[in-house]
Design a protein around this motif. Structure first.
Motif, PDB file in Angstrom:
ATOM      1  N   ARG A  49       5.272  -6.246  -0.577  1.00 28.86           N
ATOM      2  CA  ARG A  49       3.935  -5.677  -0.402  1.00 28.86           C
ATOM      3  C   ARG A  49       3.816  -4.779   0.814  1.00 28.86           C
ATOM      4  NH1 ARG A  49       0.505 -11.046  -0.514  1.00 28.86           N
ATOM      5  NH2 ARG A  49       1.951 -11.343   1.182  1.00 28.86           N
ATOM      6  N   ARG A  58       9.546  -6.513  -5.357  1.00 26.96           N
ATOM      7  CA  ARG A  58       8.499  -7.535  -5.230  1.00 26.96           C
ATOM      8  C   ARG A  58       8.087  -7.729  -3.777  1.00 26.96           C
ATOM      9  NH1 ARG A  58       8.790 -11.948  -9.805  1.00 26.96           N
ATOM     10  NH2 ARG A  58       9.388 -10.581 -11.506  1.00 26.96           N
ATOM     11  N   THR A  89       7.316  -2.614  -6.521  1.00 22.62           N
ATOM     12  CA  THR A  89       7.349  -3.397  -7.754  1.00 22.62           C
ATOM     13  C   THR A  89       8.739  -3.972  -8.011  1.00 22.62           C
ATOM     14  OG1 THR A  89       5.591  -2.037  -8.702  1.00 22.62           O
ATOM     15  CG2 THR A  89       6.917  -3.330 -10.240  1.00 22.62           C
ATOM     16  N   GLU A  90       9.752  -3.131  -7.901  1.00 24.61           N
ATOM     17  CA  GLU A  90      11.132  -3.560  -8.162  1.00 24.61           C
ATOM     18  C   GLU A  90      11.588  -4.634  -7.194  1.00 24.61           C
ATOM     19  OE1 GLU A  90      15.395  -1.513  -7.431  1.00 24.61           O
ATOM     20  OE2 GLU A  90      14.045  -0.388  -8.751  1.00 24.61           O
TER      21      GLU A  90
END
Length: 143
Positions: free
Chosen positions: A102, A100, A97-98
């Protein structure tokens, strides 16, 4: 609380990789054939980068490069975030998340590649864990 090792235990340790001298077209072909969104870039058994669909879009398509002659080493991401098998699922999600991203390579303490996890793997694991909790609570309440 689960760990990255739990995901690798379920999905396996196989990793698709490519060399930095390969063409971007070779990388895209390998990603399509493997139904994956990234490849680890390896040189002499060492992780040197990661090439993703996003790298292709940003550094080939938008810059007008020819994927038939552009080497992977010119478009790969060299700053590699990674996790270890002992990393918690929550920490893995936080890194994704931090940053960005995958896809996260999984490295041993000796910095050897032992797998890769995707956001899909993490979501699937979390979903299965929630299902087990719900079943347990349902049985507890019912019985």
């Amino acid at each position: 609380m689960g760990h990255v090792s739990d995901i690798l235990e379920a999905k396996g340790h196989d990793v698709l990789e490519i060399g930095g001298a390969a063409t971007v077209l070779d990388a895209v072909t390998r990603m399509v054939e493997g139904n994956v969104g990234s490849l680890l870039v390896m040189e002499a058994g060492r992780l040197v980068g990661i090439v993703t669909e996003r790298d292709y879009l940003r550094r080939v398509t938008l810059e007008g490069r020819d994927e038939r002659v552009t080497p992977v080493s010119e478009i790969m991401s060299r700053e590699i975030a990674y996790v270890t098998p002992a990393t918690s699922i929550e920490e893995c999600m936080a890194v994704m998340t931090e940053r960005r991203i995958r896809h996260l390579p999984v490295l041993s303490e000796e910095k050897q590649v032992v797998g890769i996890v995707s956001i899909g793997d993490v979501v699937k694991f979390q979903s299965q864990e929630q299902r087990v909790r719900i079943e347990f609570l349902t049985e507890y309440i019912s019985g």
